[in-house]
Design a protein around this motif. Structure first.
Motif, short mmCIF file in Angstrom:
data_model
loop_
_atom_site.label_atom_id
_atom_site.label_comp_id
_atom_site.label_asym_id
_atom_site.label_seq_id
_atom_site.Cartn_x
_atom_site.Cartn_y
_atom_site.Cartn_z
N ALA A 1 -55.58 64.04 -39.26
CA ALA A 1 -55.64 64.04 -40.72
C ALA A 1 -54.25 64.21 -41.34
CB ALA A 1 -56.56 65.16 -41.21
N GLY A 2 -53.25 64.41 -40.50
CA GLY A 2 -51.90 64.63 -41.00
C GLY A 2 -51.17 63.33 -41.28
N PHE A 3 -49.94 63.46 -41.69
CA PHE A 3 -49.13 62.30 -42.09
C PHE A 3 -48.95 61.33 -40.92
CE2 PHE A 3 -44.38 61.22 -42.29
CZ PHE A 3 -44.60 59.95 -42.77
N ILE A 4 -48.32 61.78 -39.84
CA ILE A 4 -48.02 60.86 -38.74
C ILE A 4 -49.31 60.49 -38.00
CG2 ILE A 4 -46.70 60.52 -36.61
CD1 ILE A 4 -44.59 62.46 -37.72
N GLY A 5 -50.19 61.48 -37.77
CA GLY A 5 -51.43 61.22 -37.02
C GLY A 5 -52.31 60.18 -37.70
N ASP B 1 -58.77 67.34 -35.68
CA ASP B 1 -57.99 68.06 -36.68
C ASP B 1 -58.85 69.18 -37.22
OD1 ASP B 1 -56.40 68.70 -39.16
OD2 ASP B 1 -55.32 66.89 -38.57
N ASN B 2 -58.26 70.35 -37.46
CA ASN B 2 -59.04 71.44 -38.07
C ASN B 2 -58.90 71.43 -39.59
OD1 ASN B 2 -56.49 72.43 -38.51
ND2 ASN B 2 -56.86 74.46 -37.64
N LEU B 3 -58.21 70.43 -40.13
CA LEU B 3 -58.05 70.22 -41.57
C LEU B 3 -57.31 71.38 -42.25
CD1 LEU B 3 -61.57 68.66 -42.34
CD2 LEU B 3 -59.46 67.49 -41.69
N ALA B 4 -56.50 72.11 -41.48
CA ALA B 4 -55.73 73.22 -42.05
C ALA B 4 -54.71 72.71 -43.05
CB ALA B 4 -55.02 74.01 -40.94
N TYR B 5 -54.09 71.58 -42.75
CA TYR B 5 -53.06 71.01 -43.63
C TYR B 5 -53.40 69.58 -44.06
CZ TYR B 5 -50.60 74.95 -41.54
OH TYR B 5 -50.26 76.19 -41.07
N PRO C 1 -63.90 67.62 -36.13
CA PRO C 1 -63.24 68.71 -36.87
C PRO C 1 -63.05 69.95 -36.02
CG PRO C 1 -65.55 68.58 -37.49
CD PRO C 1 -65.33 67.50 -36.47
N VAL C 2 -62.12 69.89 -35.07
CA VAL C 2 -61.94 71.03 -34.15
C VAL C 2 -60.50 71.53 -34.18
CG1 VAL C 2 -63.76 70.47 -32.51
CG2 VAL C 2 -61.51 69.47 -32.23
N ASP C 3 -60.38 72.78 -33.74
CA ASP C 3 -59.07 73.42 -33.62
C ASP C 3 -58.54 73.14 -32.21
OD1 ASP C 3 -57.09 75.65 -33.17
OD2 ASP C 3 -57.74 76.14 -35.21
N LYS D 1 -48.36 73.65 -36.68
CA LYS D 1 -47.94 74.34 -37.91
C LYS D 1 -46.47 73.98 -38.05
CE LYS D 1 -47.48 79.10 -39.68
NZ LYS D 1 -48.30 79.06 -40.89
N ASN D 2 -46.10 73.31 -39.12
CA ASN D 2 -44.74 72.76 -39.09
C ASN D 2 -43.95 72.86 -40.39
OD1 ASN D 2 -45.96 70.79 -40.55
ND2 ASN D 2 -46.01 69.28 -38.92
N CYS D 3 -44.35 73.75 -41.27
CA CYS D 3 -43.47 74.03 -42.41
C CYS D 3 -42.49 75.12 -41.94
CB CYS D 3 -44.28 74.51 -43.61
SG CYS D 3 -43.24 75.07 -44.97
N ALA E 1 -45.60 65.71 -29.72
CA ALA E 1 -44.59 65.77 -30.77
C ALA E 1 -43.69 66.98 -30.59
CB ALA E 1 -45.28 65.84 -32.13
N GLU E 2 -42.42 66.73 -30.42
CA GLU E 2 -41.44 67.81 -30.52
C GLU E 2 -40.76 67.62 -31.88
OE1 GLU E 2 -39.04 68.46 -27.09
OE2 GLU E 2 -40.71 68.16 -25.71
N SER E 3 -39.50 68.02 -32.02
CA SER E 3 -38.87 67.90 -33.34
C SER E 3 -37.36 67.94 -33.23
CB SER E 3 -39.35 69.04 -34.24
OG SER E 3 -38.61 69.04 -35.45
N SER E 4 -36.70 67.26 -34.15
CA SER E 4 -35.23 67.33 -34.22
C SER E 4 -34.77 68.73 -34.61
CB SER E 4 -34.71 66.33 -35.26
OG SER E 4 -35.19 66.68 -36.54
N ARG F 1 -38.98 63.59 -30.15
CA ARG F 1 -38.30 64.42 -31.15
C ARG F 1 -38.06 63.59 -32.40
NH1 ARG F 1 -34.48 67.11 -26.88
NH2 ARG F 1 -36.10 68.31 -25.83
N TYR F 2 -39.03 63.70 -33.33
CA TYR F 2 -38.92 62.96 -34.59
C TYR F 2 -37.83 63.59 -35.45
CZ TYR F 2 -43.83 61.96 -33.32
OH TYR F 2 -44.99 61.62 -32.67
N PHE F 3 -37.09 62.76 -36.17
CA PHE F 3 -36.19 63.23 -37.20
C PHE F 3 -36.98 63.21 -38.53
CE2 PHE F 3 -31.92 64.04 -35.41
CZ PHE F 3 -32.29 63.94 -34.08
N GLY F 4 -36.40 62.88 -39.65
CA GLY F 4 -37.15 62.94 -40.92
C GLY F 4 -38.04 61.73 -41.09
N VAL F 5 -39.30 61.85 -40.66
CA VAL F 5 -40.22 60.71 -40.77
C VAL F 5 -40.71 60.64 -42.22
CG1 VAL F 5 -42.27 59.62 -39.82
CG2 VAL F 5 -40.93 61.20 -38.40
N TYR F 6 -40.76 59.41 -42.77
CA TYR F 6 -41.26 59.25 -44.13
C TYR F 6 -42.13 58.00 -44.20
CZ TYR F 6 -37.82 55.56 -45.07
OH TYR F 6 -37.09 54.39 -45.03
#
Ligand SMILES: NC(=O)c1ccc[n+]([C@@H]2O[C@H](COP(=O)([O-])OP(=O)(O)OC[C@H]3O[C@@H](n4cnc5c(N)ncnc54)[C@H](O)[C@@H]3O)[C@@H](O)[C@H]2O)c1
Length: 319
Positions: free
Chosen positions: A9-13, A31-35, A49-51, A73-75, A112-115, A163-168
């Motif tokens: 349910a997220g942006f990239i997914g 997705d647990n629909l947290a975000y 709808p699972v965690d 959790k990625n903020c 998914a890792e991250s820059s 390792r994604y950088f700023g995906v938009y």
């Protein structure tokens, strides 16, 4: 193939699920629909709808040929405020996904890792070897990556770290209290409000359009050279936040000036991907900034501004 996507349910997914379905694959989406909101799960996805911390997670992976693990959790600010939940979702949750993959007999997993793991590195552009995390979010991604390596070594899983950088692009999380710059600028200017820039606007970022990321996702399914490796996914070019603002304002024909506010903590001065490793496999980003921004503007205009009752706002989002 039958492919599982966590964080569907997220942006990239959600963008990945769309692309997989277009390519003729069957998608099981978790997705647990947290975000991410339910409305963002593409039609055609077998949605669960699972965690990702669910002890019975393996049942959802049964019969899958591969798993993309994107849920997190990625903020960065939220993760800094709550290291325990960050570890619980990003580390324990990832270990549970890896364990469930093994138990379900699914060998292929792309995670998914991250820059953000390069936050403290002074090497620019940054190659995959330069780990220097400076936040709990980045540490959680590094720890999850270490467990993934363990599952490759001890359990024989075929893993790829991205390792994604700023995906938009479309569906980038515009609901957050402080949305990512692209969405924030587009949304504000379309509404006729002055956008906010935190700090001087001279931080530089490497932005990559979500379709280019999906090209590499698909390559991971087809190219055995991606197995056992970690790849940077960026454009290999940086823009300052002020430059991004100027691009968006020009594309929208806006003369509104931004408002500058104090800097946000925990953000790197510059992110710049060394993408030689992914390029060596034939992958190449194709969508340049103006085209990517034009497509992002179209999405926000058609789906956010034109929709008087947008998806319920998440209190504090992810990204
Ligand atoms: N967007 C970027 O620029 C970027 C950059 C670097 C890394 N990443 C990584 O890519 C992945 C996807 O990012 P995104 O931008 O699509 O984020 P997103 O927040 O839009 O999507 C993440 C999804 O995971 C779900 N989720 C969170 N905790 C969960 C849990 N415990 N169980 C099940 N689902 C859960 C959320 O509800 C959300 O829908 C994340 O792992 C993120 O850390 C993203």
């Amino acid at each position: 193939m039958k492919i599982a996507v966590t964080g569907v349910a997220g942006f990239i997914g959600s963008n990945l699920a769309d692309r997989l379905i277009t390519e003729g694959h069957a998608v099981v989406g978790l997705d647990n629909l947290a975000y991410g909101p339910r409305e963002q799960v593409p039609a055609g996805v077998d949605f669960r709808p699972v965690d990702i911390r669910d002890p019975a997670l393996a049942t959802h992976f049964a019969g899958c040929d591969a798993i993309f693990h994107l849920a997190a959790k990625n903020c960065i600010a939220d993760c800094q405020d709550d290291p325990l939940e960050t570890a619980d979702i990003n580390v324990t949750g990832t270990v549970n996904v890896l364990r469930a993959a093994r138990d379900a007999g699914v060998v292929r997993l792309i995670h998914a890792e991250s820059s953000a793991v390069y936050e403290g590195s002074g090497v620019l552009p940054t190659p995959e070897t330069e780990m220097a995390p400076r936040s709990f979010y980045a540490v959680s991604k590094q720890a999850a990556g270490a467990f993934a390596e363990g599952f490759a070594r001890f359990e024989g899983l075929h893993l790829t770290g991205l390792r994604y950088f700023g995906v938009y692009g479309p569906r980038q999380d515009y609901r957050r209290t402080i949305p990512p710059v692209m969405s924030a600028f587009i949304l504000a200017l379309l509404r006729g409000e002055p956008p906010t820039i935190y700090g001087s606007g001279e931080k530089r970022r490497d932005f990559i359009y979500v379709d280019d990321v999906n090209d590499f996702h698909l390559q991971c399914l087809a190219d055995p050279r991606t197995i056992g490796e970690t790849f940077n996914l960026g454009y290999g070019v940086t823009y300052s936040v002020n430059e991004i603002f100027a691009h968006v304002a020009k594309l929208l024909g806006s003369t509104l000036e931004p408002v500058y506010r104090p800097d946000l903590r925990g953000e790197a001065q510059t992110t710049h991907a060394d993408i030689a490793k992914a390029r060596a496999l034939g992958w190449q980003p194709r969508v340049d900034l103006d085209e990517g921004l034009a497509r992002s503007i179209r999405f926000i205009r058609d789906h956010v501004i034109a929709n008087p009752n947008p998806v319920r706002a998440a209190e504090r989002g992810a990204g």
